[in-house]
Design a protein around this motif. Sequence first.
Motif, PDB file in Angstrom:
ATOM      1  N   LYS A 145      -7.320  -2.459  15.940  1.00 57.08           N
ATOM      2  CA  LYS A 145      -6.157  -3.313  15.711  1.00 57.08           C
ATOM      3  C   LYS A 145      -5.526  -3.025  14.362  1.00 57.08           C
ATOM      4  O   LYS A 145      -6.180  -3.090  13.342  1.00 57.08           O
ATOM      5  CB  LYS A 145      -6.591  -4.780  15.794  1.00 57.08           C
ATOM      6  N   ARG A 146      -4.231  -2.712  14.366  1.00 58.44           N
ATOM      7  CA  ARG A 146      -3.363  -2.673  13.205  1.00 58.44           C
ATOM      8  C   ARG A 146      -3.828  -1.857  12.024  1.00 58.44           C
ATOM      9  O   ARG A 146      -4.141  -2.397  10.976  1.00 58.44           O
ATOM     10  CB  ARG A 146      -3.082  -4.078  12.710  1.00 58.44           C
ATOM     11  N   PRO A 147      -3.880  -0.545  12.140  1.00 57.01           N
ATOM     12  CA  PRO A 147      -3.993   0.221  10.908  1.00 57.01           C
ATOM     13  C   PRO A 147      -2.717   0.046  10.098  1.00 57.01           C
ATOM     14  O   PRO A 147      -1.685  -0.318  10.635  1.00 57.01           O
ATOM     15  CB  PRO A 147      -4.122   1.669  11.407  1.00 57.01           C
ATOM     16  N   LYS A 148      -2.787   0.288   8.804  1.00 49.18           N
ATOM     17  CA  LYS A 148      -1.604   0.136   7.976  1.00 49.18           C
ATOM     18  C   LYS A 148      -0.562   1.182   8.360  1.00 49.18           C
ATOM     19  O   LYS A 148      -0.894   2.281   8.792  1.00 49.18           O
ATOM     20  CB  LYS A 148      -1.963   0.301   6.500  1.00 49.18           C
ATOM     21  N   GLN A 149       0.689   0.821   8.166  1.00 43.96           N
ATOM     22  CA  GLN A 149       1.740   1.818   8.299  1.00 43.96           C
ATOM     23  C   GLN A 149       1.450   2.944   7.316  1.00 43.96           C
ATOM     24  O   GLN A 149       0.966   2.683   6.212  1.00 43.96           O
ATOM     25  CB  GLN A 149       3.105   1.195   7.961  1.00 43.96           C
ATOM     26  N   PRO A 150       1.728   4.203   7.683  1.00 43.87           N
ATOM     27  CA  PRO A 150       1.548   5.288   6.711  1.00 43.87           C
ATOM     28  C   PRO A 150       2.344   4.951   5.450  1.00 43.87           C
ATOM     29  O   PRO A 150       3.572   4.906   5.491  1.00 43.87           O
ATOM     30  CB  PRO A 150       2.120   6.501   7.449  1.00 43.87           C
ATOM     31  N   PRO A 151       1.684   4.685   4.326  1.00 39.00           N
ATOM     32  CA  PRO A 151       2.383   4.115   3.174  1.00 39.00           C
ATOM     33  C   PRO A 151       3.483   4.997   2.622  1.00 39.00           C
ATOM     34  O   PRO A 151       4.539   4.499   2.233  1.00 39.00           O
ATOM     35  CB  PRO A 151       1.255   3.891   2.157  1.00 39.00           C
ATOM     36  N   GLU A 152       3.244   6.305   2.590  1.00 40.62           N
ATOM     37  CA  GLU A 152       4.264   7.181   2.018  1.00 40.62           C
ATOM     38  C   GLU A 152       5.519   7.220   2.887  1.00 40.62           C
ATOM     39  O   GLU A 152       6.638   7.321   2.382  1.00 40.62           O
ATOM     40  CB  GLU A 152       3.717   8.597   1.824  1.00 40.62           C
ATOM     41  N   LYS A 153       5.367   7.065   4.190  1.00 43.26           N
ATOM     42  CA  LYS A 153       6.524   7.072   5.090  1.00 43.26           C
ATOM     43  C   LYS A 153       7.324   5.774   4.958  1.00 43.26           C
ATOM     44  O   LYS A 153       8.548   5.798   4.798  1.00 43.26           O
ATOM     45  CB  LYS A 153       6.073   7.252   6.543  1.00 43.26           C
ATOM     46  N   GLU A 194       1.612  -3.313  -1.853  1.00 41.30           N
ATOM     47  CA  GLU A 194       0.733  -2.165  -2.076  1.00 41.30           C
ATOM     48  C   GLU A 194       1.503  -0.849  -2.099  1.00 41.30           C
ATOM     49  O   GLU A 194       1.143   0.080  -2.831  1.00 41.30           O
ATOM     50  CB  GLU A 194      -0.355  -2.106  -0.997  1.00 41.30           C
ATOM     51  N   ILE A 195       2.567  -0.756  -1.297  1.00 42.57           N
ATOM     52  CA  ILE A 195       3.326   0.499  -1.256  1.00 42.57           C
ATOM     53  C   ILE A 195       4.472   0.523  -2.270  1.00 42.57           C
ATOM     54  O   ILE A 195       5.265   1.454  -2.289  1.00 42.57           O
ATOM     55  CB  ILE A 195       3.873   0.789   0.156  1.00 42.57           C
ATOM     56  N   GLY A 196       4.537  -0.493  -3.108  1.00 41.17           N
ATOM     57  CA  GLY A 196       5.483  -0.459  -4.206  1.00 41.17           C
ATOM     58  C   GLY A 196       6.786  -1.195  -4.004  1.00 41.17           C
ATOM     59  O   GLY A 196       7.669  -1.136  -4.870  1.00 41.17           O
TER      60      GLY A 196
END
Length: 239
Positions: free
Chosen positions: A21-29, A58-60
Amino acid sequence: MSIESVKRWFWIKRTVNKVRKRPKQPPEKLAAVIKDHKIDLVLDVGANVGQTGEMLREIGYKGRIVSFEPLPSAHAELTAKAATDALWTVAPRVAIGDSVGTATIYESEASDVSSLLPANEDMYKAFRKTNVVGEAETPVATLDSLYDDYAKPGDRVYLKIDTQGFEKKVLIGASETLKKVTGLQVELSLLPLYDGETTYLELLQMIHALDFQPYILTETTFSADLRRQLQIDAIFFRD
């Protein structure tokens, strides 16, 4: 049995017997597309306990977040989590839909699969923590009726919708809001998991008709018991 075989057996035991369930969105993308489109307001519909808000920080992302959540226990945890962030607002407890009124939300053992719609047999097979542990009456409002309370003219808005089968109703109740939205994230089910749920194809057609273009598709939920992907997150922007 070789070392590699043992490793593979443990990997299968750990992953195949569970719903992922729900891995994080690819942060750099996600960070890149939010920055490229100069997003400064995120409307987080179906915020649960604030996972999206935390991930955005977390991704800024440093702009404003407004979260909407109908489940009492989740809303309380969300409110506490956002309290230390001056740019993160939690709306009074409310479900977002296609009309204004009240409804019953079914609280599951895992709060993030709670829904205003009853879960169906496939959902129970795929995810045992769907079991309902309580019900709560909740106010319901449309996003159109609340938009001006939180957004200003000129805001660059990213709308995230994760409402466990209620996504179509959210979109219908946001017909004016969607004209002002730059980015849109919607959880799409590949098969019905709740009674009355609209699945991916109709939602994709609705979103395409609003001139949004697909940017990122991300796996969220895979069921080993059903041997299939259940849901994806789809992110769209207007070019």
